[in-house]
Scaffold this active site. Structure first.
Site, PDB file in Angstrom:
ATOM      1  N   LYS A  22      -3.298 -14.131   4.540  1.00  0.00           N
ATOM      2  CA  LYS A  22      -2.447 -13.682   5.652  1.00  0.00           C
ATOM      3  C   LYS A  22      -1.813 -12.327   5.329  1.00  0.00           C
ATOM      4  CE  LYS A  22       1.974 -15.352   6.081  1.00  0.00           C
ATOM      5  NZ  LYS A  22       2.924 -14.236   6.174  1.00  0.00           N
ATOM      6  N   ASN A  23      -1.222 -12.244   4.142  1.00  0.00           N
ATOM      7  CA  ASN A  23      -0.453 -11.037   3.830  1.00  0.00           C
ATOM      8  C   ASN A  23      -1.329  -9.813   3.581  1.00  0.00           C
ATOM      9  OD1 ASN A  23       1.757 -12.596   4.152  1.00  0.00           O
ATOM     10  ND2 ASN A  23       2.394 -12.609   2.011  1.00  0.00           N
ATOM     11  N   CYS A 116      10.088 -15.626   9.766  1.00  0.00           N
ATOM     12  CA  CYS A 116      10.734 -16.856   9.302  1.00  0.00           C
ATOM     13  C   CYS A 116      12.193 -16.601   8.998  1.00  0.00           C
ATOM     14  CB  CYS A 116      10.051 -17.348   8.023  1.00  0.00           C
ATOM     15  SG  CYS A 116       8.470 -18.119   8.320  1.00  0.00           S
ATOM     16  N   ARG A 121      16.608 -10.043   6.770  1.00  0.00           N
ATOM     17  CA  ARG A 121      15.408  -9.330   6.322  1.00  0.00           C
ATOM     18  C   ARG A 121      15.487  -7.907   6.869  1.00  0.00           C
ATOM     19  NH1 ARG A 121      10.185 -13.212   6.635  1.00  0.00           N
ATOM     20  NH2 ARG A 121       9.387 -11.700   5.140  1.00  0.00           N
ATOM     21  N   ASP A 305       7.075 -17.091  -2.389  1.00  0.00           N
ATOM     22  CA  ASP A 305       6.290 -17.881  -1.429  1.00  0.00           C
ATOM     23  C   ASP A 305       5.759 -19.193  -2.024  1.00  0.00           C
ATOM     24  OD1 ASP A 305       6.756 -15.988   0.458  1.00  0.00           O
ATOM     25  OD2 ASP A 305       4.726 -15.167   0.512  1.00  0.00           O
ATOM     26  N   ARG A 397       1.448 -20.646  11.135  1.00  0.00           N
ATOM     27  CA  ARG A 397       1.520 -19.177  11.043  1.00  0.00           C
ATOM     28  C   ARG A 397       0.720 -18.668   9.853  1.00  0.00           C
ATOM     29  NH1 ARG A 397       7.488 -17.080  12.027  1.00  0.00           N
ATOM     30  NH2 ARG A 397       6.353 -15.235  11.432  1.00  0.00           N
TER      31      ARG A 397
HETATM   32  C1  UD1 Z   1       6.245  -9.900   2.050  1.00  0.00           C
HETATM   33  C2  UD1 Z   1       5.388 -11.089   2.395  1.00  0.00           C
HETATM   34  C3  UD1 Z   1       6.156 -12.383   2.212  1.00  0.00           C
HETATM   35  C4  UD1 Z   1       6.734 -12.452   0.801  1.00  0.00           C
HETATM   36  C5  UD1 Z   1       7.522 -11.186   0.481  1.00  0.00           C
HETATM   37  C6  UD1 Z   1       7.997 -11.146  -0.959  1.00  0.00           C
HETATM   38  C7  UD1 Z   1       3.913 -10.206   4.086  1.00  0.00           C
HETATM   39  C8  UD1 Z   1       3.479 -10.219   5.502  1.00  0.00           C
HETATM   40  N1  UD1 Z   1       4.949 -10.970   3.772  1.00  0.00           N
HETATM   41  O1  UD1 Z   1       7.338  -9.903   2.961  1.00  0.00           O
HETATM   42  O2  UD1 Z   1       5.269 -13.467   2.408  1.00  0.00           O
HETATM   43  O3  UD1 Z   1       7.602 -13.558   0.713  1.00  0.00           O
HETATM   44  O4  UD1 Z   1       6.705 -10.027   0.713  1.00  0.00           O
HETATM   45  O5  UD1 Z   1       6.941 -11.250  -1.816  1.00  0.00           O
HETATM   46  O6  UD1 Z   1       3.296  -9.554   3.257  1.00  0.00           O
HETATM   47  N2  UD1 Z   1      14.266  -5.648   1.720  1.00  0.00           N
HETATM   48  C9  UD1 Z   1      15.324  -4.836   2.060  1.00  0.00           C
HETATM   49  N3  UD1 Z   1      15.081  -3.797   2.907  1.00  0.00           N
HETATM   50  C10 UD1 Z   1      13.850  -3.531   3.408  1.00  0.00           C
HETATM   51  C11 UD1 Z   1      12.778  -4.363   3.039  1.00  0.00           C
HETATM   52  C12 UD1 Z   1      13.017  -5.412   2.203  1.00  0.00           C
HETATM   53  O7  UD1 Z   1      16.452  -5.041   1.632  1.00  0.00           O
HETATM   54  O8  UD1 Z   1      13.707  -2.565   4.179  1.00  0.00           O
HETATM   55  C13 UD1 Z   1      14.489  -6.802   0.823  1.00  0.00           C
HETATM   56  C14 UD1 Z   1      14.232  -8.129   1.535  1.00  0.00           C
HETATM   57  O9  UD1 Z   1      15.365  -8.564   2.259  1.00  0.00           O
HETATM   58  C15 UD1 Z   1      13.927  -9.020   0.360  1.00  0.00           C
HETATM   59  C16 UD1 Z   1      13.194  -8.096  -0.610  1.00  0.00           C
HETATM   60  O10 UD1 Z   1      13.532  -6.776  -0.208  1.00  0.00           O
HETATM   61  O11 UD1 Z   1      15.131  -9.443  -0.232  1.00  0.00           O
HETATM   62  C17 UD1 Z   1      11.694  -8.245  -0.632  1.00  0.00           C
HETATM   63  O12 UD1 Z   1      11.199  -8.139   0.680  1.00  0.00           O
HETATM   64  P1  UD1 Z   1       9.761  -7.547   0.962  1.00  0.00           P
HETATM   65  O13 UD1 Z   1       9.003  -7.392  -0.312  1.00  0.00           O
HETATM   66  O14 UD1 Z   1       9.924  -6.356   1.821  1.00  0.00           O
HETATM   67  O15 UD1 Z   1       9.105  -8.714   1.810  1.00  0.00           O
HETATM   68  P2  UD1 Z   1       8.239  -8.602   3.104  1.00  0.00           P
HETATM   69  O16 UD1 Z   1       7.381  -7.403   3.046  1.00  0.00           O
HETATM   70  O17 UD1 Z   1       9.087  -8.829   4.293  1.00  0.00           O
END
Ligand code: UD1
Length: 416
Positions: A22-23, A116, A121, A305, A397
């Site tokens: 998925k990711n 989710c 986020r 995850d 999902r």
């Molecule tokens: C992706 C994955 C998700 C996984 C996560 C962490 C996808 C579609 N989803 O989510 O399954 O659980 O990586 O491995 O690939 N953060 C900020 N500001 C930002 C962006 C992120 O503060 O602009 C924080 C988030 O709140 C979180 C951390 O950074 O605490 C990691 O998030 P991130 O790696 O961005 O996760 P996703 O890309 O949303």
């Protein structure tokens, strides 16, 4: 709403084929926008997040056709830069469209991304990085508007190695003017797979899989055919299910290096792990051992995850274990549901102490997020009696056919 009904007590045995990731697939579908033509993604999973992403692209003016495991996306025509609410608001990955659409045209309007409910986020890192690439961002109560006269490469440092922000910068940078050097980039295998896909399309990306990625902008990209990597979290979920039920399974294709940290934890829990090229086998012990501490971390650390699925296994372990969640702030939502089934888990801030030795009892429980939902299915497999897991929409999902896969391995599970 649909639910899963599970009759617990069967151990899982046999072979299981792991779906596409998925990711990896989601940012790749966004990346299709960067080439004007017909891109084919093989091993693309049939999951609702993918269907939603396809719907968004179709609403923008693309054509998509999903046949077997091959998703064809035709991005030849002129596209609208306005992404309608509805689908985009239901998934976090719609944020990927910022980098991809700006790589293609100068303007994009996007509703606030959903996803989710595992805590706040924010998307500040995505926006700050894009601003450094000459993108102007306006925030509205309903969403974001971004425009650029021309994307420009530069030196960008992420405050944390966010997977999504790394992917967004890469998507924006491949067609930008000049070179982008991205520091503190995420090293997740899905980021690497996205870069390999983009390089096939003609991008010039180096350093993926490390914290420093260099992207030299090119004039245009071509449409290609590409096979999406397999889903390491789905594989990990099935290993956890086998461990929890005293089973013995072989999953394929899975790369050991993508799942190393999870396999290490399962080995500490007493599982035998057999690694053969792209196949991994797991043999569960009669009684699982506790794990002193598990800390979720960016790759190659223990993935957030997989935290819920392993937590469920640990309820049956011979002793007390501790999980510390360092990535998302609200990822212990399954605890009250597991308590309904008899689990003894104490949560304090981002730590959960799991008292093992429980024989879970079947109950009616509700999924509130994707991986938590899969973990509740595992709890149902372990439990004495019948379990109903509501909120199957969350699980679907990310899992193409969890009931069929588990049924094939000997579980008694059906989707209602
Ligand atoms: C992706 C994955 C998700 C996984 C996560 C962490 C996808 C579609 N989803 O989510 O399954 O659980 O990586 O491995 O690939 N953060 C900020 N500001 C930002 C962006 C992120 O503060 O602009 C924080 C988030 O709140 C979180 C951390 O950074 O605490 C990691 O998030 P991130 O790696 O961005 O996760 P996703 O890309 O949303």
């Amino acid at each position: 709403m649909a639910s899963f009904e599970i009759c617990g007590g069967c151990s899982l045995n046999g072979e299981v084929r792991i779906q596409g990731s998925k990711n990896a697939a989601l940012p790749m579908i966004a990346a299709c926008l960067l080439a004007r033509g017909e891109t084919k993604l093989y091993n693309c999973p049939h999951i609702t997040d993918v269907y939603n992403m396809i719907k968004i692209l179709e609403n923008m003016g693309c054509f998509a056709d999903f046949s077997g495991d091959c998703l064809t996306v035709d991005t030849t025509g002129n596209l609208s830069g306005i992404i309608s609410p509805g689908d985009a608001a239901s998934m976090r990955s719609s944020i990927m469209l910022l980098g991809a659409v700006l790589g293609r045209q100068k303007y994009v309007s996007l509703p606030w991304p959903g996803g989710c409910s595992i805590g706040k986020r924010p998307v500040d890192l995505h926006l700050k990085a894009l601003e450094q690439m000459n993108v102007s961002v306006t925030h509205h109560s309903s969403g974001l508007e971004c425009w650029t006269s021309c994307l420009r490469g530069g030196d960008i440092s992420l405050a944390m190695p966010s997977v999504g922000a790394t992917e967004n910068v890469i998507l924006a940078a491949v067609l930008a003017n000049g070179t982008t050097r991205l520091h503190n980039a995420a090293k997740e295998p899905e980021v690497v797979d996205l870069c390999l896909f983009l390089n096939e399309m003609g991008a010039r990306i180096h350093g993926m899989g490390t914290h420093h990625i260099t992207i030299s902008g090119v004039k245009q990209l071509k449409s290609v055919s590409y096979t999406v990597m397999s889903d390491r979290i789905v594989a990990g979920t099935y290993f956890a299910a086998a461990a929890a039920t005293g089973g013995n399974i072989l999953a394929y294709p899975v790369k050991e290096k993508d799942l190393r940290c999870v396999l290490d934890v399962l080995a500490v829990m007493g599982c035998g792990i057999i690694i053969r090229k792209d196949r991994i086998g797991l043999i569960a012990p009669p009684l699982l051992l506790p794990v002193e501490s598990i800390y979720t971390q960016p790759f190659p650390g223990f993935p957030t995850d997989m935290q819920s699925q392993i937590m469920v296994c640990l309820t049956a372990a011979r002793g007390t274990s501790m999980i510390c969640e360092n990535i998302f702030e609200d990822r212990f939502k399954i605890v009250p549901q597991l308590e309904k089934m008899g689990a003894k888990i104490l949560v304090h801030e981002n730590r959960a102490v799991i008292r093992g030795g429980c024989r879970l009892k079947g109950a009616s429980v509700r999924a509130e997020d994707l991986r938590g939902g899969a973990a509740l299915v595992i709890a149902g497999l372990m439990a004495e009696g019948d379990t109903k897991v509501e909120g199957s929409g969350y699980i679907e999902r990310g899992y193409e056919n969890i009931a069929k896969d588990l049924d094939q391995l000997g579980a008694r599970i059906r989707r209602l």
